[in-house]
Write a protein that holds these residues in place. Structure first.
Motif, PDB file in Angstrom:
ATOM      1  N   PRO A  27       0.806  -1.224   0.000  1.00 21.17           N
ATOM      2  CA  PRO A  27       0.000   0.000   0.000  1.00 21.17           C
ATOM      3  C   PRO A  27       0.841   1.278   0.000  1.00 21.17           C
ATOM      4  O   PRO A  27       0.456   2.274  -0.606  1.00 21.17           O
ATOM      5  CB  PRO A  27      -0.822  -0.096   1.285  1.00 21.17           C
ATOM      6  CG  PRO A  27      -0.860  -1.553   1.605  1.00 21.17           C
ATOM      7  CD  PRO A  27       0.442  -2.120   1.098  1.00 21.17           C
ATOM      8  N   ALA A  28       1.989   1.266   0.646  1.00 14.34           N
ATOM      9  CA  ALA A  28       2.849   2.454   0.655  1.00 14.34           C
ATOM     10  C   ALA A  28       3.349   2.766  -0.752  1.00 14.34           C
ATOM     11  O   ALA A  28       3.422   3.935  -1.144  1.00 14.34           O
ATOM     12  CB  ALA A  28       4.019   2.255   1.619  1.00 14.34           C
ATOM     13  N   GLU A  29       3.668   1.738  -1.512  1.00 16.49           N
ATOM     14  CA  GLU A  29       4.106   1.952  -2.892  1.00 16.49           C
ATOM     15  C   GLU A  29       2.969   2.489  -3.747  1.00 16.49           C
ATOM     16  O   GLU A  29       3.167   3.371  -4.585  1.00 16.49           O
ATOM     17  CB  GLU A  29       4.639   0.652  -3.488  1.00 16.49           C
ATOM     18  CG  GLU A  29       5.975   0.222  -2.930  1.00 16.49           C
ATOM     19  CD  GLU A  29       6.488  -1.040  -3.596  1.00 16.49           C
ATOM     20  OE1 GLU A  29       6.216  -1.245  -4.792  1.00 16.49           O
ATOM     21  OE2 GLU A  29       7.158  -1.817  -2.905  1.00 16.49           O
ATOM     22  N   VAL A  30       1.767   1.968  -3.530  1.00 14.60           N
ATOM     23  CA  VAL A  30       0.607   2.441  -4.282  1.00 14.60           C
ATOM     24  C   VAL A  30       0.358   3.914  -3.963  1.00 14.60           C
ATOM     25  O   VAL A  30       0.148   4.729  -4.864  1.00 14.60           O
ATOM     26  CB  VAL A  30      -0.647   1.596  -3.972  1.00 14.60           C
ATOM     27  CG1 VAL A  30      -1.885   2.203  -4.625  1.00 14.60           C
ATOM     28  CG2 VAL A  30      -0.453   0.163  -4.434  1.00 14.60           C
ATOM     29  N   ARG A  31       0.396   4.285  -2.684  1.00 15.82           N
ATOM     30  CA  ARG A  31       0.209   5.691  -2.301  1.00 15.82           C
ATOM     31  C   ARG A  31       1.265   6.575  -2.949  1.00 15.82           C
ATOM     32  O   ARG A  31       0.972   7.680  -3.405  1.00 15.82           O
ATOM     33  CB  ARG A  31       0.248   5.849  -0.784  1.00 15.82           C
ATOM     34  CG  ARG A  31      -1.051   5.495  -0.108  1.00 15.82           C
ATOM     35  CD  ARG A  31      -1.067   5.907   1.342  1.00 15.82           C
ATOM     36  NE  ARG A  31      -0.104   5.189   2.158  1.00 15.82           N
ATOM     37  CZ  ARG A  31      -0.307   3.995   2.688  1.00 15.82           C
ATOM     38  NH1 ARG A  31      -1.445   3.379   2.500  1.00 15.82           N
ATOM     39  NH2 ARG A  31       0.625   3.416   3.398  1.00 15.82           N
ATOM     40  N   GLN A  32       2.505   6.102  -2.992  1.00 15.71           N
ATOM     41  CA  GLN A  32       3.586   6.878  -3.603  1.00 15.71           C
ATOM     42  C   GLN A  32       3.336   7.086  -5.091  1.00 15.71           C
ATOM     43  O   GLN A  32       3.488   8.198  -5.605  1.00 15.71           O
ATOM     44  CB  GLN A  32       4.935   6.186  -3.378  1.00 15.71           C
ATOM     45  CG  GLN A  32       6.111   6.946  -3.949  1.00 15.71           C
ATOM     46  CD  GLN A  32       6.305   8.306  -3.313  1.00 15.71           C
ATOM     47  OE1 GLN A  32       6.063   8.486  -2.129  1.00 15.71           O
ATOM     48  NE2 GLN A  32       6.737   9.267  -4.107  1.00 15.71           N
ATOM     49  N   VAL A  33       2.934   6.031  -5.789  1.00 17.10           N
ATOM     50  CA  VAL A  33       2.649   6.144  -7.225  1.00 17.10           C
ATOM     51  C   VAL A  33       1.499   7.118  -7.453  1.00 17.10           C
ATOM     52  O   VAL A  33       1.574   7.997  -8.316  1.00 17.10           O
ATOM     53  CB  VAL A  33       2.339   4.763  -7.844  1.00 17.10           C
ATOM     54  CG1 VAL A  33       1.779   4.912  -9.250  1.00 17.10           C
ATOM     55  CG2 VAL A  33       3.581   3.894  -7.858  1.00 17.10           C
ATOM     56  N   VAL A  34       0.441   6.997  -6.666  1.00 11.48           N
ATOM     57  CA  VAL A  34      -0.710   7.889  -6.819  1.00 11.48           C
ATOM     58  C   VAL A  34      -0.287   9.333  -6.543  1.00 11.48           C
ATOM     59  O   VAL A  34      -0.661  10.250  -7.283  1.00 11.48           O
ATOM     60  CB  VAL A  34      -1.872   7.454  -5.899  1.00 11.48           C
ATOM     61  CG1 VAL A  34      -2.967   8.509  -5.865  1.00 11.48           C
ATOM     62  CG2 VAL A  34      -2.434   6.118  -6.356  1.00 11.48           C
ATOM     63  N   SER A  35       0.494   9.555  -5.509  1.00 16.30           N
ATOM     64  CA  SER A  35       0.967  10.906  -5.198  1.00 16.30           C
ATOM     65  C   SER A  35       1.787  11.481  -6.340  1.00 16.30           C
ATOM     66  O   SER A  35       1.633  12.658  -6.698  1.00 16.30           O
ATOM     67  CB  SER A  35       1.798  10.904  -3.916  1.00 16.30           C
ATOM     68  OG  SER A  35       0.993  10.627  -2.814  1.00 16.30           O
ATOM     69  N   GLU A  36       2.647  10.676  -6.916  1.00 16.31           N
ATOM     70  CA  GLU A  36       3.477  11.141  -8.023  1.00 16.31           C
ATOM     71  C   GLU A  36       2.632  11.465  -9.253  1.00 16.31           C
ATOM     72  O   GLU A  36       2.873  12.465  -9.927  1.00 16.31           O
ATOM     73  CB  GLU A  36       4.539  10.104  -8.359  1.00 16.31           C
ATOM     74  CG  GLU A  36       5.610   9.983  -7.290  1.00 16.31           C
ATOM     75  CD  GLU A  36       6.571   8.829  -7.530  1.00 16.31           C
ATOM     76  OE1 GLU A  36       6.524   8.212  -8.607  1.00 16.31           O
ATOM     77  OE2 GLU A  36       7.383   8.560  -6.620  1.00 16.31           O
ATOM     78  N   VAL A  37       1.641  10.626  -9.536  1.00 19.22           N
ATOM     79  CA  VAL A  37       0.763  10.871 -10.685  1.00 19.22           C
ATOM     80  C   VAL A  37      -0.043  12.149 -10.462  1.00 19.22           C
ATOM     81  O   VAL A  37      -0.140  13.005 -11.347  1.00 19.22           O
ATOM     82  CB  VAL A  37      -0.162   9.659 -10.939  1.00 19.22           C
ATOM     83  CG1 VAL A  37      -1.265  10.000 -11.932  1.00 19.22           C
ATOM     84  CG2 VAL A  37       0.640   8.462 -11.429  1.00 19.22           C
ATOM     85  N   LEU A  38      -0.628  12.286  -9.272  1.00 12.25           N
ATOM     86  CA  LEU A  38      -1.407  13.488  -8.985  1.00 12.25           C
ATOM     87  C   LEU A  38      -0.533  14.735  -9.004  1.00 12.25           C
ATOM     88  O   LEU A  38      -0.962  15.794  -9.490  1.00 12.25           O
ATOM     89  CB  LEU A  38      -2.132  13.354  -7.646  1.00 12.25           C
ATOM     90  CG  LEU A  38      -3.306  12.371  -7.638  1.00 12.25           C
ATOM     91  CD1 LEU A  38      -3.844  12.214  -6.220  1.00 12.25           C
ATOM     92  CD2 LEU A  38      -4.395  12.811  -8.592  1.00 12.25           C
ATOM     93  N   ALA A  39       0.681  14.636  -8.497  1.00 14.01           N
ATOM     94  CA  ALA A  39       1.595  15.780  -8.521  1.00 14.01           C
ATOM     95  C   ALA A  39       1.915  16.169  -9.964  1.00 14.01           C
ATOM     96  O   ALA A  39       1.954  17.360 -10.304  1.00 14.01           O
ATOM     97  CB  ALA A  39       2.866  15.465  -7.745  1.00 14.01           C
ATOM     98  N   ALA A  40       2.132  15.185 -10.826  1.00  9.49           N
ATOM     99  CA  ALA A  40       2.413  15.471 -12.238  1.00  9.49           C
ATOM    100  C   ALA A  40       1.194  16.105 -12.915  1.00  9.49           C
ATOM    101  O   ALA A  40       1.335  17.062 -13.685  1.00  9.49           O
ATOM    102  CB  ALA A  40       2.821  14.191 -12.964  1.00  9.49           C
ATOM    103  N   LEU A  41       0.004  15.597 -12.618  1.00 10.15           N
ATOM    104  CA  LEU A  41      -1.212  16.179 -13.186  1.00 10.15           C
ATOM    105  C   LEU A  41      -1.411  17.606 -12.680  1.00 10.15           C
ATOM    106  O   LEU A  41      -1.818  18.487 -13.441  1.00 10.15           O
ATOM    107  CB  LEU A  41      -2.428  15.319 -12.840  1.00 10.15           C
ATOM    108  CG  LEU A  41      -2.509  13.971 -13.547  1.00 10.15           C
ATOM    109  CD1 LEU A  41      -3.643  13.137 -12.947  1.00 10.15           C
ATOM    110  CD2 LEU A  41      -2.704  14.151 -15.041  1.00 10.15           C
ATOM    111  N   ASP A  42      -1.103  17.834 -11.410  1.00  9.41           N
ATOM    112  CA  ASP A  42      -1.230  19.167 -10.838  1.00  9.41           C
ATOM    113  C   ASP A  42      -0.262  20.130 -11.522  1.00  9.41           C
ATOM    114  O   ASP A  42      -0.627  21.258 -11.864  1.00  9.41           O
ATOM    115  CB  ASP A  42      -0.992  19.120  -9.330  1.00  9.41           C
ATOM    116  CG  ASP A  42      -1.241  20.463  -8.674  1.00  9.41           C
ATOM    117  OD1 ASP A  42      -2.335  21.033  -8.865  1.00  9.41           O
ATOM    118  OD2 ASP A  42      -0.338  20.941  -7.958  1.00  9.41           O
TER     119      ASP A  42
END
Length: 70
Positions: A27-42
């Motif tokens: 789950p920590a890896e999934v959260r990291q990937v999601v954070s990175e994707v959202l940061a890139a979209l932002d």
């Protein structure tokens, strides 16, 4: 006729499954990937995406990749 909410729910479920496959079962890896994707979209949206996200997610974006507002 297909309800658009059903389509959106199906798309969301598919995205979740793809993220799990991408990041593994941790789950920590999934959260990291999601954070990175959202940061890139932002960043691509000029910092405006975060305005539409819950505070807890915004905090994660700030930690993952702060956006300069200057």
């Amino acid at each position: 006729m297909t309800d658009p909410r059903d389509v959106a729910d199906g798309d969301a479920a598919e995205l979740v499954e793809q993220l799990r496959d991408l990041a593994g079962a941790d789950p920590a890896e999934v959260r990291q990937v999601v954070s990175e994707v959202l940061a890139a979209l932002d960043r691509a949206a000029g910092g405006t995406l975060r305005e539409h996200l819950p505070e807890t997610i915004r905090a994660g974006l700030d930690a993952a990749s702060p956006v300069s507002r200057g």
